[in-house]
Motif scaffolding. Structure first.
Motif, PDB file in Angstrom:
ATOM      1  N   GLU A  45       0.831  -1.209   0.000  1.00  0.00           N
ATOM      2  CA  GLU A  45       0.000   0.000   0.000  1.00  0.00           C
ATOM      3  C   GLU A  45       0.864   1.257   0.000  1.00  0.00           C
ATOM      4  O   GLU A  45       0.565   2.226  -0.709  1.00  0.00           O
ATOM      5  CB  GLU A  45      -0.925   0.008   1.219  1.00  0.00           C
ATOM      6  CG  GLU A  45      -2.044  -1.007   1.152  1.00  0.00           C
ATOM      7  CD  GLU A  45      -2.810  -1.107   2.460  1.00  0.00           C
ATOM      8  OE1 GLU A  45      -4.030  -0.898   2.422  1.00  0.00           O
ATOM      9  OE2 GLU A  45      -2.174  -1.391   3.506  1.00  0.00           O
ATOM     10  N   LEU A  46       1.932   1.234   0.783  1.00  0.00           N
ATOM     11  CA  LEU A  46       2.841   2.382   0.817  1.00  0.00           C
ATOM     12  C   LEU A  46       3.486   2.607  -0.554  1.00  0.00           C
ATOM     13  O   LEU A  46       3.586   3.734  -1.016  1.00  0.00           O
ATOM     14  CB  LEU A  46       3.911   2.190   1.891  1.00  0.00           C
ATOM     15  CG  LEU A  46       3.411   2.205   3.336  1.00  0.00           C
ATOM     16  CD1 LEU A  46       4.547   1.845   4.283  1.00  0.00           C
ATOM     17  CD2 LEU A  46       2.805   3.549   3.699  1.00  0.00           C
ATOM     18  N   GLN A  47       3.904   1.530  -1.194  1.00  0.00           N
ATOM     19  CA  GLN A  47       4.519   1.665  -2.515  1.00  0.00           C
ATOM     20  C   GLN A  47       3.521   2.193  -3.539  1.00  0.00           C
ATOM     21  O   GLN A  47       3.859   3.021  -4.372  1.00  0.00           O
ATOM     22  CB  GLN A  47       5.110   0.332  -2.988  1.00  0.00           C
ATOM     23  CG  GLN A  47       5.940   0.458  -4.250  1.00  0.00           C
ATOM     24  CD  GLN A  47       7.117   1.415  -4.062  1.00  0.00           C
ATOM     25  OE1 GLN A  47       7.937   1.250  -3.170  1.00  0.00           O
ATOM     26  NE2 GLN A  47       7.184   2.443  -4.899  1.00  0.00           N
ATOM     27  N   LYS A  48       2.278   1.750  -3.456  1.00  0.00           N
ATOM     28  CA  LYS A  48       1.239   2.233  -4.371  1.00  0.00           C
ATOM     29  C   LYS A  48       1.021   3.735  -4.182  1.00  0.00           C
ATOM     30  O   LYS A  48       0.899   4.478  -5.151  1.00  0.00           O
ATOM     31  CB  LYS A  48      -0.060   1.461  -4.143  1.00  0.00           C
ATOM     32  CG  LYS A  48      -1.161   1.810  -5.106  1.00  0.00           C
ATOM     33  CD  LYS A  48      -2.392   0.936  -4.881  1.00  0.00           C
ATOM     34  CE  LYS A  48      -3.493   1.338  -5.845  1.00  0.00           C
ATOM     35  NZ  LYS A  48      -4.707   0.536  -5.657  1.00  0.00           N
ATOM     36  N   ARG A  49       0.983   4.187  -2.928  1.00  0.00           N
ATOM     37  CA  ARG A  49       0.853   5.631  -2.645  1.00  0.00           C
ATOM     38  C   ARG A  49       2.035   6.397  -3.225  1.00  0.00           C
ATOM     39  O   ARG A  49       1.873   7.456  -3.838  1.00  0.00           O
ATOM     40  CB  ARG A  49       0.794   5.885  -1.137  1.00  0.00           C
ATOM     41  CG  ARG A  49      -0.468   5.471  -0.467  1.00  0.00           C
ATOM     42  CD  ARG A  49      -0.394   5.774   1.028  1.00  0.00           C
ATOM     43  NE  ARG A  49      -1.396   5.009   1.744  1.00  0.00           N
ATOM     44  CZ  ARG A  49      -1.427   4.878   3.065  1.00  0.00           C
ATOM     45  NH1 ARG A  49      -0.494   5.457   3.816  1.00  0.00           N
ATOM     46  NH2 ARG A  49      -2.371   4.181   3.642  1.00  0.00           N
ATOM     47  N   ALA A  50       3.230   5.864  -3.001  1.00  0.00           N
ATOM     48  CA  ALA A  50       4.443   6.526  -3.491  1.00  0.00           C
ATOM     49  C   ALA A  50       4.437   6.617  -5.009  1.00  0.00           C
ATOM     50  O   ALA A  50       4.753   7.664  -5.588  1.00  0.00           O
ATOM     51  CB  ALA A  50       5.682   5.784  -2.997  1.00  0.00           C
ATOM     52  N   ASP A  51       4.083   5.526  -5.675  1.00  0.00           N
ATOM     53  CA  ASP A  51       4.052   5.514  -7.136  1.00  0.00           C
ATOM     54  C   ASP A  51       3.030   6.512  -7.668  1.00  0.00           C
ATOM     55  O   ASP A  51       3.274   7.197  -8.673  1.00  0.00           O
ATOM     56  CB  ASP A  51       3.722   4.110  -7.660  1.00  0.00           C
ATOM     57  CG  ASP A  51       4.857   3.120  -7.401  1.00  0.00           C
ATOM     58  OD1 ASP A  51       6.004   3.559  -7.128  1.00  0.00           O
ATOM     59  OD2 ASP A  51       4.598   1.888  -7.470  1.00  0.00           O
ATOM     60  N   ILE A  66       2.085   9.311  -6.210  1.00  0.00           N
ATOM     61  CA  ILE A  66       2.653  10.661  -6.040  1.00  0.00           C
ATOM     62  C   ILE A  66       3.726  10.909  -7.080  1.00  0.00           C
ATOM     63  O   ILE A  66       3.759  11.970  -7.716  1.00  0.00           O
ATOM     64  CB  ILE A  66       3.220  10.822  -4.607  1.00  0.00           C
ATOM     65  CG1 ILE A  66       2.068  10.825  -3.584  1.00  0.00           C
ATOM     66  CG2 ILE A  66       4.051  12.094  -4.499  1.00  0.00           C
ATOM     67  CD1 ILE A  66       2.516  10.700  -2.140  1.00  0.00           C
ATOM     68  N   LYS A  67       4.591   9.941  -7.304  1.00  0.00           N
ATOM     69  CA  LYS A  67       5.692  10.100  -8.259  1.00  0.00           C
ATOM     70  C   LYS A  67       5.198  10.448  -9.651  1.00  0.00           C
ATOM     71  O   LYS A  67       5.824  11.241 -10.353  1.00  0.00           O
ATOM     72  CB  LYS A  67       6.535   8.818  -8.315  1.00  0.00           C
ATOM     73  CG  LYS A  67       7.390   8.586  -7.105  1.00  0.00           C
ATOM     74  CD  LYS A  67       8.132   7.250  -7.229  1.00  0.00           C
ATOM     75  CE  LYS A  67       8.880   6.916  -5.965  1.00  0.00           C
ATOM     76  NZ  LYS A  67       9.573   5.610  -6.074  1.00  0.00           N
ATOM     77  N   GLN A  68       4.085   9.878 -10.078  1.00  0.00           N
ATOM     78  CA  GLN A  68       3.596  10.162 -11.432  1.00  0.00           C
ATOM     79  C   GLN A  68       3.073  11.586 -11.574  1.00  0.00           C
ATOM     80  O   GLN A  68       2.850  12.069 -12.673  1.00  0.00           O
ATOM     81  CB  GLN A  68       2.557   9.138 -11.869  1.00  0.00           C
ATOM     82  CG  GLN A  68       1.217   9.242 -11.200  1.00  0.00           C
ATOM     83  CD  GLN A  68       0.248   8.190 -11.717  1.00  0.00           C
ATOM     84  OE1 GLN A  68       0.464   7.563 -12.741  1.00  0.00           O
ATOM     85  NE2 GLN A  68      -0.839   7.993 -10.982  1.00  0.00           N
ATOM     86  N   HIS A  69       2.898  12.293 -10.429  1.00  0.00           N
ATOM     87  CA  HIS A  69       2.430  13.666 -10.472  1.00  0.00           C
ATOM     88  C   HIS A  69       3.541  14.687 -10.237  1.00  0.00           C
ATOM     89  O   HIS A  69       3.275  15.889 -10.221  1.00  0.00           O
ATOM     90  CB  HIS A  69       1.305  13.866  -9.456  1.00  0.00           C
ATOM     91  CG  HIS A  69       0.080  13.077  -9.777  1.00  0.00           C
ATOM     92  ND1 HIS A  69      -0.776  13.408 -10.794  1.00  0.00           N
ATOM     93  CD2 HIS A  69      -0.413  11.941  -9.234  1.00  0.00           C
ATOM     94  CE1 HIS A  69      -1.745  12.518 -10.864  1.00  0.00           C
ATOM     95  NE2 HIS A  69      -1.548  11.618  -9.920  1.00  0.00           N
ATOM     96  N   LEU A  70       4.769  14.209 -10.026  1.00  0.00           N
ATOM     97  CA  LEU A  70       5.888  15.129  -9.827  1.00  0.00           C
ATOM     98  C   LEU A  70       6.221  15.849 -11.126  1.00  0.00           C
ATOM     99  O   LEU A  70       6.180  15.268 -12.202  1.00  0.00           O
ATOM    100  CB  LEU A  70       7.127  14.373  -9.332  1.00  0.00           C
ATOM    101  CG  LEU A  70       7.077  13.843  -7.911  1.00  0.00           C
ATOM    102  CD1 LEU A  70       8.299  12.985  -7.630  1.00  0.00           C
ATOM    103  CD2 LEU A  70       6.994  14.987  -6.910  1.00  0.00           C
ATOM    104  N   GLU A  71       6.553  17.132 -10.973  1.00  0.00           N
ATOM    105  CA  GLU A  71       7.003  17.927 -12.120  1.00  0.00           C
ATOM    106  C   GLU A  71       8.516  17.986 -12.085  1.00  0.00           C
ATOM    107  O   GLU A  71       9.094  18.254 -11.044  1.00  0.00           O
ATOM    108  CB  GLU A  71       6.416  19.327 -12.043  1.00  0.00           C
ATOM    109  CG  GLU A  71       4.894  19.343 -12.065  1.00  0.00           C
ATOM    110  CD  GLU A  71       4.317  20.720 -11.778  1.00  0.00           C
ATOM    111  OE1 GLU A  71       5.085  21.693 -11.765  1.00  0.00           O
ATOM    112  OE2 GLU A  71       3.110  20.796 -11.561  1.00  0.00           O
ATOM    113  N   ALA A  72       9.128  17.760 -13.201  1.00  0.00           N
ATOM    114  CA  ALA A  72      10.593  17.782 -13.253  1.00  0.00           C
ATOM    115  C   ALA A  72      11.109  19.204 -13.325  1.00  0.00           C
ATOM    116  O   ALA A  72      10.491  20.108 -13.718  1.00  0.00           O
ATOM    117  CB  ALA A  72      11.091  16.994 -14.442  1.00  0.00           C
TER     118      ALA A  72
END
Length: 142
Positions: free
Chosen positions: A128-134, A136-142
């Motif tokens: 569940e923690l990894q799913k949350r992290a993933d 969030i990561k897909q919404h990060l702006e570079a």
């Protein structure tokens, strides 16, 4: 904004006890003085919350926090720590909808300031923690 109390303070329409000011920010004592020296650091540009900052404004505002924090700490040998808080939205205790950072000097465990952090250790599985992290990561702006 015309009705924003912090904009009025920045413009000099409402008095404040200023400890630092430059082209980008104004740092002044919070009227509540939760502890002696409680300071607000406010961008002069009206932004509602952290979500409204662009990278340039964030750099110009947040880079001044360590300098101001060190000055507050150096001003009183009884200061043994500091909470730095930045609240976003009413649910997160933001009471003025103009972004601001609280610098709250700490003098002792009994100085009339507290924060409560709930402990939810172990309530979410590693998956569940990894799913949350993933997510969030897909919404990060570079």
């Amino acid at each position: 904004m015309d009705d924003c109390v912090f904009c009025k303070i920045i413009n000099g329409d409402i008095p404040s006890t200023t400890i630092y000011e430059d082209d980008d920010i104004k740092a002044f004592f919070d009227i509540s003085q939760v502890t002696p020296g409680h300071t607000l650091v406010v961008p002069k540009k009206h932004v509602k919350d952290i979500f409204a900052y662009d990278e340039d404004l964030a750099e110009r505002v947040f880079k001044k926090i360590p300098m101001i924090a060190r000055a507050i700490k150096a001003s009183n040998p009884k200061i043994i720590g500091m909470n730095i808080c930045q609240n976003n939205g009413e649910i997160a205790y933001q009471s003025v909808m103009h972004s601001h950072i609280h610098l709250v000097p700490r003098y002792s465990k009994d100085d009339d300031f507290s924060m409560h952090w709930g402990d939810n250790t172990g309530l979410a599985s590693n998956e569940e923690l990894q799913k949350r992290a993933d997510n969030i990561k897909q919404h990060l702006e570079a």
